[in-house]
Design an enzyme around this catalytic site. Structure first.
Site, PDB file in Angstrom:
ATOM      1  N   THR A   1       0.811  -1.207   0.000  1.00  0.00           N
ATOM      2  CA  THR A   1       0.000   0.000   0.000  1.00  0.00           C
ATOM      3  C   THR A   1       0.848   1.262   0.000  1.00  0.00           C
ATOM      4  O   THR A   1       1.989   1.246   0.496  1.00  0.00           O
ATOM      5  CB  THR A   1      -0.899  -0.018   1.261  1.00  0.00           C
ATOM      6  OG1 THR A   1      -1.516   1.255   1.413  1.00  0.00           O
ATOM      7  CG2 THR A   1      -0.110  -0.303   2.531  1.00  0.00           C
ATOM      8  N   ASP A   2       0.261   2.367  -0.469  1.00  0.00           N
ATOM      9  CA  ASP A   2       0.969   3.657  -0.395  1.00  0.00           C
ATOM     10  C   ASP A   2       1.015   4.189   1.041  1.00  0.00           C
ATOM     11  O   ASP A   2       1.773   5.112   1.336  1.00  0.00           O
ATOM     12  CB  ASP A   2       0.327   4.696  -1.336  1.00  0.00           C
ATOM     13  CG  ASP A   2      -1.132   4.990  -1.046  1.00  0.00           C
ATOM     14  OD1 ASP A   2      -1.709   4.382  -0.114  1.00  0.00           O
ATOM     15  OD2 ASP A   2      -1.705   5.854  -1.740  1.00  0.00           O
ATOM     16  N   GLU A   3       0.205   3.605   1.941  1.00  0.00           N
ATOM     17  CA  GLU A   3       0.160   4.127   3.321  1.00  0.00           C
ATOM     18  C   GLU A   3       1.479   3.946   4.058  1.00  0.00           C
ATOM     19  O   GLU A   3       1.717   4.602   5.069  1.00  0.00           O
ATOM     20  CB  GLU A   3      -0.975   3.466   4.117  1.00  0.00           C
ATOM     21  CG  GLU A   3      -2.317   3.738   3.505  1.00  0.00           C
ATOM     22  CD  GLU A   3      -3.498   3.556   4.444  1.00  0.00           C
ATOM     23  OE1 GLU A   3      -3.297   3.434   5.669  1.00  0.00           O
ATOM     24  OE2 GLU A   3      -4.624   3.537   3.945  1.00  0.00           O
TER      25      GLU A   3
ATOM     26  N   LYS B   1       2.020  -3.328   7.425  1.00  0.00           N
ATOM     27  CA  LYS B   1       2.328  -3.511   5.998  1.00  0.00           C
ATOM     28  C   LYS B   1       3.782  -3.115   5.724  1.00  0.00           C
ATOM     29  O   LYS B   1       4.469  -3.762   4.929  1.00  0.00           O
ATOM     30  CB  LYS B   1       1.379  -2.686   5.126  1.00  0.00           C
ATOM     31  CG  LYS B   1      -0.051  -3.180   5.064  1.00  0.00           C
ATOM     32  CD  LYS B   1      -0.237  -4.559   4.449  1.00  0.00           C
ATOM     33  CE  LYS B   1      -0.001  -4.599   2.968  1.00  0.00           C
ATOM     34  NZ  LYS B   1      -0.388  -5.941   2.403  1.00  0.00           N
TER      35      LYS B   1
ATOM     36  N   TYR C   1      -2.114  -0.514  10.995  1.00  0.00           N
ATOM     37  CA  TYR C   1      -2.228  -1.191   9.688  1.00  0.00           C
ATOM     38  C   TYR C   1      -1.002  -0.894   8.824  1.00  0.00           C
ATOM     39  O   TYR C   1      -0.328  -1.811   8.341  1.00  0.00           O
ATOM     40  CB  TYR C   1      -3.508  -0.753   8.961  1.00  0.00           C
ATOM     41  CG  TYR C   1      -3.480  -1.057   7.476  1.00  0.00           C
ATOM     42  CD1 TYR C   1      -3.525  -2.375   7.007  1.00  0.00           C
ATOM     43  CD2 TYR C   1      -3.362  -0.032   6.527  1.00  0.00           C
ATOM     44  CE1 TYR C   1      -3.469  -2.659   5.643  1.00  0.00           C
ATOM     45  CE2 TYR C   1      -3.305  -0.305   5.168  1.00  0.00           C
ATOM     46  CZ  TYR C   1      -3.362  -1.619   4.726  1.00  0.00           C
ATOM     47  OH  TYR C   1      -3.296  -1.899   3.385  1.00  0.00           O
TER      48      TYR C   1
END
Ligand code: NAD
Ligand code: DAU
Length: 359
Positions: A136-138, A166, A162
């Site tokens: 993810t970009d997060e 990741k 989260y």
């Protein structure tokens, strides 16, 4: 015939990816889908392909080393596409541990079992075996409102449990590539939307609430920005990275489509009104009066925006679906799958909704 091991294929992006792959390759590939069927995994998402000869489903937890080892021992796996994860930020704020377990430990198990199956006695790897880790970009953290983009070289700075989990999983994949020369790629993608998305996420939650005349809960001031990508475009990017990308590389995947949450909610209201028949009684209540500003998410990242230059220049991938087109396709899918929505919003979902939104 190439054999794919897909993890988390009963979830939102995984099931769209499996549909995309069978549409594209039909009988030329075989897919084994391993999924624990958590609240987010739904066999209904794959009903139309479950009887195919070249598809198999295995209900297993990716943290279960023996179960994953058995799949590798019984099958000559050529590609792993690793989606399985706990994926919802709000749930990670309430209950972080399961995120660490599935996202970090689960990824370690997948890497280790793939390595054991593919490694040759001299420490090199069998030809043409590849692992793709869907991330993810997060992991890059938050951008300011007035500029900047996430590049593959942007330092990791996750804020939620989260995104931290990741980031941990990405680091493990990087470590396997650097230490063992393990044949992998990582993709870091922006916010997806489309068919089969569980209504805990912004877009399906707003569509479902609006159709049912329920409030539309917007966190904080509604001005947080996300970069939205139609899910089929993400599925295509994953396939292209695995087939055309350089091994050991990370590719950012994004929609060139930054929008504030409040803009998204207003477009949903407008599009629902355009698409419902003129005499549909629901049109009476679907308007901006439903919008309700609620307490902000803790540690809420302000803005995400991907620079997809590398994937475009090296591989030739670009998003194909505009947001206006994608949101219509998505809303039409939810109109046509009312039973799917009714099934997933009964039972446990009601408890989740009440505890999350105090309703
Ligand atoms: P999802 O929550 O819809 O689906 C997750 C799937 O994983 C479910 O089918 C669930 O049953 C399965 N799963 C969960 N724990 C498991 C376990 N321990 N063992 C086996 N299966 C398990 O998630 P999604 O939105 O489809 O996201 C898929 C992947 O893509 C995730 O890795 C996520 O981090 C990443 N991603 C998501 C987005 C997005 O916008 N949704 C964007 C970028 C990246
Ligand atoms: O950026 C990629 C990520 O996108 C993925 O890695 C995650 O798995 C995925 O869940 C998504 O994370 P977000 O937190 O950005 O998505 P979500 O749909 O939960 O929220 C989008 C924005 O909308 C966010 O700013 C919070 C806000 N929001 C969300 C919900 C559910 C609201 O204002 N109200 C809501 O009820």
């Amino acid at each position: 015939m190439r054999t794919y091991l897909v993890t988390g294929g009963a979830g939102f992006i995984g099931s769209n990816y499996i549909h995309y792959m069978f549409d594209k390759y039909d009988k030329d590939i075989r897919i084994i889908n391993v999924d624990a069927l958590t609240y987010a995994g739904n066999p209904e998402n794959l009903k139309d392909i479950e009887k195919r000869d070249n598809y198999a489903f295995v209900k297993a937890d990716i943290c279960d080393k023996d179960a994953i080892e058995k799949i590798f021992k019984e099958n000559d796996i050529d590609r792993v596409v690793h989606f399985a994860a706990e994926s919802h930020v709000d749930r990670s704020i309430k209950d972080p541990e399961v995120f660490v377990r599935t996202n970090v430990l689960g990824t370690a198990v997948m890497l280790n079992q793939a390595k054991a199956a593919w490694e040759l006695p001299d420490g090199s790897f069998m030809k043409d075996k590849k692992f793709l880790h869907v991330s993810t970009d997060e992991v890059y953290g938050s951008l300011s409102e007035d500029g900047g983009f996430f590049y593959e070289t942007t330092p990791y700075s996750p804020h939620s449990p989260y995104s931290a989990s990741k980031a941990g999983s990405d680091m493990l994949v990087k470590a396997y590539m650097d230490t063992y020369g393990f044949p992998a790629n990582i993709t870091n993608c922006s916010n997806n939307y489309g068919p089969y998305q569980f209504p805990e996420k912004l877009i399906p939650l707003m569509i479902n609430n609006a159709l049912n005349g329920k409030k539309l809960p917007v966190y904080g001031d509604g001005k947080n920005v996300r970069d939205w990508l139609y899910v089929a475009d993400h599925a295509k990017a994953i396939d292209m990275v695995q087939e055309k990308g350089r091994l050991f590389e990370t590719y950012n995947v994004g929609g060139h489509n930054e929008m504030q949450n409040i803009e998204i909610v207003k477009i949903i209201i407008e599009t629902l009104n355009e698409m419902l028949p003129p005499d549909d009684p629901r049109k009476e209540h679907i308007n901006t009066d439903l919008i309700t500003y609620v307490e902000d998410r803790k540690g809420h990242d302000r803005r995400y925006a991907i620079a997809p230059d590398k994937i475009k220049n090296e591989i030739g991938w670009e998003p194909e679906t505009s947001f206006r087109e994608g949101i219509k396709l998505t809303i039409r899918w939810y109109f046509e799958h009312k039973e799917w929505m009714d099934n997933v919003t009964s039972g446990d979902y009601l408890d989740y909704y009440r505890s999350m939104y105090k309703e």
